[in-house]
Design a protein around this motif. Structure first.
Motif, PDB file in Angstrom:
ATOM      1  N   ARG A 197     -14.675   4.291  61.090  1.00 13.73           N
ATOM      2  CA  ARG A 197     -15.525   4.599  59.853  1.00 13.73           C
ATOM      3  C   ARG A 197     -16.646   5.175  60.067  1.00 13.73           C
ATOM      4  O   ARG A 197     -17.316   6.025  59.515  1.00 13.73           O
ATOM      5  N   VAL A 198     -17.443   4.714  61.363  1.00 12.77           N
ATOM      6  CA  VAL A 198     -18.634   5.765  62.004  1.00 12.77           C
ATOM      7  C   VAL A 198     -18.282   7.014  62.393  1.00 12.77           C
ATOM      8  O   VAL A 198     -18.909   7.827  61.883  1.00 12.77           O
ATOM      9  N   ARG A 199     -17.223   7.233  63.031  1.00 11.69           N
ATOM     10  CA  ARG A 199     -16.596   8.759  63.277  1.00 11.69           C
ATOM     11  C   ARG A 199     -16.325   9.561  62.272  1.00 11.69           C
ATOM     12  O   ARG A 199     -17.068  10.649  62.078  1.00 11.69           O
ATOM     13  N   VAL A 200     -15.985   8.799  61.140  1.00 14.70           N
ATOM     14  CA  VAL A 200     -15.573   9.643  59.859  1.00 14.70           C
ATOM     15  C   VAL A 200     -16.666  10.214  59.137  1.00 14.70           C
ATOM     16  O   VAL A 200     -17.093  11.205  58.868  1.00 14.70           O
ATOM     17  N   SER A 239     -26.437   5.047  62.610  1.00 17.37           N
ATOM     18  CA  SER A 239     -27.275   5.028  63.735  1.00 17.37           C
ATOM     19  C   SER A 239     -27.329   3.903  64.464  1.00 17.37           C
ATOM     20  O   SER A 239     -27.757   4.213  65.715  1.00 17.37           O
ATOM     21  N   GLY A 240     -27.149   2.842  64.015  1.00 18.66           N
ATOM     22  CA  GLY A 240     -26.781   1.611  65.115  1.00 18.66           C
ATOM     23  C   GLY A 240     -25.593   1.621  65.890  1.00 18.66           C
ATOM     24  O   GLY A 240     -25.923   1.038  67.075  1.00 18.66           O
ATOM     25  N   HIS A 241     -24.965   2.545  65.963  1.00 19.47           N
ATOM     26  CA  HIS A 241     -23.767   2.806  66.742  1.00 19.47           C
ATOM     27  C   HIS A 241     -23.982   3.952  67.633  1.00 19.47           C
ATOM     28  O   HIS A 241     -23.132   4.175  68.459  1.00 19.47           O
ATOM     29  N   VAL A 242     -25.221   4.705  67.612  1.00 26.65           N
ATOM     30  CA  VAL A 242     -25.405   5.750  68.468  1.00 26.65           C
ATOM     31  C   VAL A 242     -26.188   5.227  69.839  1.00 26.65           C
ATOM     32  O   VAL A 242     -27.229   4.425  69.527  1.00 26.65           O
ATOM     33  N   THR A 243     -25.555   5.309  71.062  1.00 27.92           N
ATOM     34  CA  THR A 243     -25.996   4.507  71.997  1.00 27.92           C
ATOM     35  C   THR A 243     -26.900   5.171  72.784  1.00 27.92           C
ATOM     36  O   THR A 243     -27.234   6.486  72.809  1.00 27.92           O
ATOM     37  N   GLY A 244     -27.665   4.729  73.940  1.00 24.80           N
ATOM     38  CA  GLY A 244     -28.236   5.400  74.900  1.00 24.80           C
ATOM     39  C   GLY A 244     -27.810   6.420  75.554  1.00 24.80           C
ATOM     40  O   GLY A 244     -28.068   7.692  75.868  1.00 24.80           O
ATOM     41  N   MET A 245     -26.499   6.090  75.612  1.00 29.81           N
ATOM     42  CA  MET A 245     -25.455   7.251  76.500  1.00 29.81           C
ATOM     43  C   MET A 245     -25.506   8.347  75.455  1.00 29.81           C
ATOM     44  O   MET A 245     -25.644   9.550  76.078  1.00 29.81           O
ATOM     45  N   HIS A 246     -25.209   8.409  74.219  1.00 33.81           N
ATOM     46  CA  HIS A 246     -25.120   9.482  73.401  1.00 33.81           C
ATOM     47  C   HIS A 246     -26.394  10.247  73.339  1.00 33.81           C
ATOM     48  O   HIS A 246     -26.348  11.490  73.310  1.00 33.81           O
ATOM     49  N   ARG A 247     -27.370   9.506  73.414  1.00 32.67           N
ATOM     50  CA  ARG A 247     -28.565  10.102  73.350  1.00 32.67           C
ATOM     51  C   ARG A 247     -29.013  10.941  74.564  1.00 32.67           C
ATOM     52  O   ARG A 247     -29.542  11.938  74.594  1.00 32.67           O
ATOM     53  N   ALA A 248     -28.746  10.178  75.714  1.00 34.04           N
ATOM     54  CA  ALA A 248     -28.815  10.765  76.773  1.00 34.04           C
ATOM     55  C   ALA A 248     -28.077  11.875  77.201  1.00 34.04           C
ATOM     56  O   ALA A 248     -28.359  13.182  77.723  1.00 34.04           O
ATOM     57  N   ARG A 249     -26.783  12.065  76.694  1.00 35.06           N
ATOM     58  CA  ARG A 249     -25.801  13.600  76.682  1.00 35.06           C
ATOM     59  C   ARG A 249     -26.548  14.442  75.663  1.00 35.06           C
ATOM     60  O   ARG A 249     -26.731  15.658  76.278  1.00 35.06           O
ATOM     61  N   ALA A 250     -27.219  14.046  74.587  1.00 36.28           N
ATOM     62  CA  ALA A 250     -27.727  14.979  73.895  1.00 36.28           C
ATOM     63  C   ALA A 250     -29.032  15.688  74.410  1.00 36.28           C
ATOM     64  O   ALA A 250     -29.163  16.756  74.497  1.00 36.28           O
ATOM     65  N   ASP A 292     -31.898  16.851  67.586  1.00 40.05           N
ATOM     66  CA  ASP A 292     -31.568  15.887  68.547  1.00 40.05           C
ATOM     67  C   ASP A 292     -30.687  14.646  68.168  1.00 40.05           C
ATOM     68  O   ASP A 292     -29.626  14.469  68.848  1.00 40.05           O
ATOM     69  N   GLU A 293     -30.990  14.392  66.964  1.00 41.58           N
ATOM     70  CA  GLU A 293     -30.128  13.523  66.402  1.00 41.58           C
ATOM     71  C   GLU A 293     -28.600  14.054  65.910  1.00 41.58           C
ATOM     72  O   GLU A 293     -27.633  13.324  66.090  1.00 41.58           O
ATOM     73  N   ALA A 294     -28.522  15.240  65.574  1.00 45.21           N
ATOM     74  CA  ALA A 294     -27.294  15.771  65.267  1.00 45.21           C
ATOM     75  C   ALA A 294     -26.552  15.900  66.520  1.00 45.21           C
ATOM     76  O   ALA A 294     -25.209  15.443  66.510  1.00 45.21           O
ATOM     77  N   VAL A 295     -27.148  16.068  67.518  1.00 43.60           N
ATOM     78  CA  VAL A 295     -26.344  16.256  68.890  1.00 43.60           C
ATOM     79  C   VAL A 295     -25.941  14.828  69.493  1.00 43.60           C
ATOM     80  O   VAL A 295     -24.780  14.618  69.671  1.00 43.60           O
ATOM     81  N   ALA A 296     -26.818  13.936  69.317  1.00 46.09           N
ATOM     82  CA  ALA A 296     -26.532  12.475  69.671  1.00 46.09           C
ATOM     83  C   ALA A 296     -25.478  12.143  68.791  1.00 46.09           C
ATOM     84  O   ALA A 296     -24.543  11.231  69.228  1.00 46.09           O
ATOM     85  N   ALA A 297     -25.315  12.611  67.320  1.00 43.75           N
ATOM     86  CA  ALA A 297     -24.438  12.059  66.612  1.00 43.75           C
ATOM     87  C   ALA A 297     -22.960  12.661  66.917  1.00 43.75           C
ATOM     88  O   ALA A 297     -22.065  11.998  66.836  1.00 43.75           O
ATOM     89  N   TYR A 298     -22.960  13.920  67.289  1.00 42.69           N
ATOM     90  CA  TYR A 298     -21.946  14.568  67.875  1.00 42.69           C
ATOM     91  C   TYR A 298     -21.194  13.683  69.139  1.00 42.69           C
ATOM     92  O   TYR A 298     -20.069  13.478  68.960  1.00 42.69           O
ATOM     93  N   TYR A 299     -21.976  13.286  69.879  1.00 43.26           N
ATOM     94  CA  TYR A 299     -21.438  12.352  70.992  1.00 43.26           C
ATOM     95  C   TYR A 299     -20.954  11.302  70.536  1.00 43.26           C
ATOM     96  O   TYR A 299     -19.967  10.865  71.071  1.00 43.26           O
ATOM     97  N   CYS A 300     -21.579  10.680  69.519  1.00 46.25           N
ATOM     98  CA  CYS A 300     -21.275   9.282  69.144  1.00 46.25           C
ATOM     99  C   CYS A 300     -19.806   9.561  68.468  1.00 46.25           C
ATOM    100  O   CYS A 300     -18.977   8.798  68.440  1.00 46.25           O
ATOM    101  N   ALA A 301     -19.772  10.558  67.544  1.00 45.64           N
ATOM    102  CA  ALA A 301     -18.635  10.824  66.715  1.00 45.64           C
ATOM    103  C   ALA A 301     -17.320  11.167  67.653  1.00 45.64           C
ATOM    104  O   ALA A 301     -16.141  10.924  67.091  1.00 45.64           O
ATOM    105  N   THR A 302     -17.587  11.697  68.799  1.00 47.95           N
ATOM    106  CA  THR A 302     -16.549  12.252  69.709  1.00 47.95           C
ATOM    107  C   THR A 302     -16.214  10.992  70.700  1.00 47.95           C
ATOM    108  O   THR A 302     -15.332  11.308  71.470  1.00 47.95           O
TER     109      THR A 302
END
Length: 115
Positions: A48-51, A91-102, A31-41
């Motif tokens: 710096r967060v994307r990198v 992880s503070g940059h991972v938003t509710g939208m990123h988690r919802a997309r995950a 779950d976190e990896a997919v949310a991280a993917y959406y955050c990174a993209t």
């Protein structure tokens, strides 16, 4: 081996979705990896967060890392360690939208949580 941010982005773009589908239910940080993917993209995410996230996700995608993924019981321990270190720092940059997309990607309802 050190890779450039552009190389990490290509690795993630080419292999992340397939890797998640192959490992679904076998790794505790899906779950976190997919949310991280959406955050990174997400273009709104600071560079710096994307990198940081792309580097951790690329490490997860590459099958030949410190502990090869095919080793039963140990294969994803190094991937998890690298991912969680990156996650804790950004992880503070991972938003509710990123988690919802995950959740949507993983086919989970909003109230569902991983086992």
């Amino acid at each position: 081996m050190s890779r450039t941010p552009e190389e990490n982005e290509k690795i993630v773009a080419d292999g992340f979705v397939d890797k998640v589908k192959k490992t679904l239910g076998r790794i505790p940080f899906t779950d976190e990896a997919v949310a991280a993917y959406y955050c990174a993209t997400d273009p709104a995410t600071p560079n710096r967060v994307r990198v940081t996230l792309m580097a951790a996700l690329a490490y997860f995608v590459i099958p030949t890392d410190v502990v090869p993924d095919f080793i039963a019981g140990l294969g994803f321990t190094d991937d998890a360690a690298v991912f969680w270190a990156a996650w804790r720092s950004v992880s503070g940059h991972v938003t509710g939208m990123h988690r919802a997309r995950a959740r949507d990607f993983l086919g989970r309802a909003e109230e569902e949580t991983p086992d």
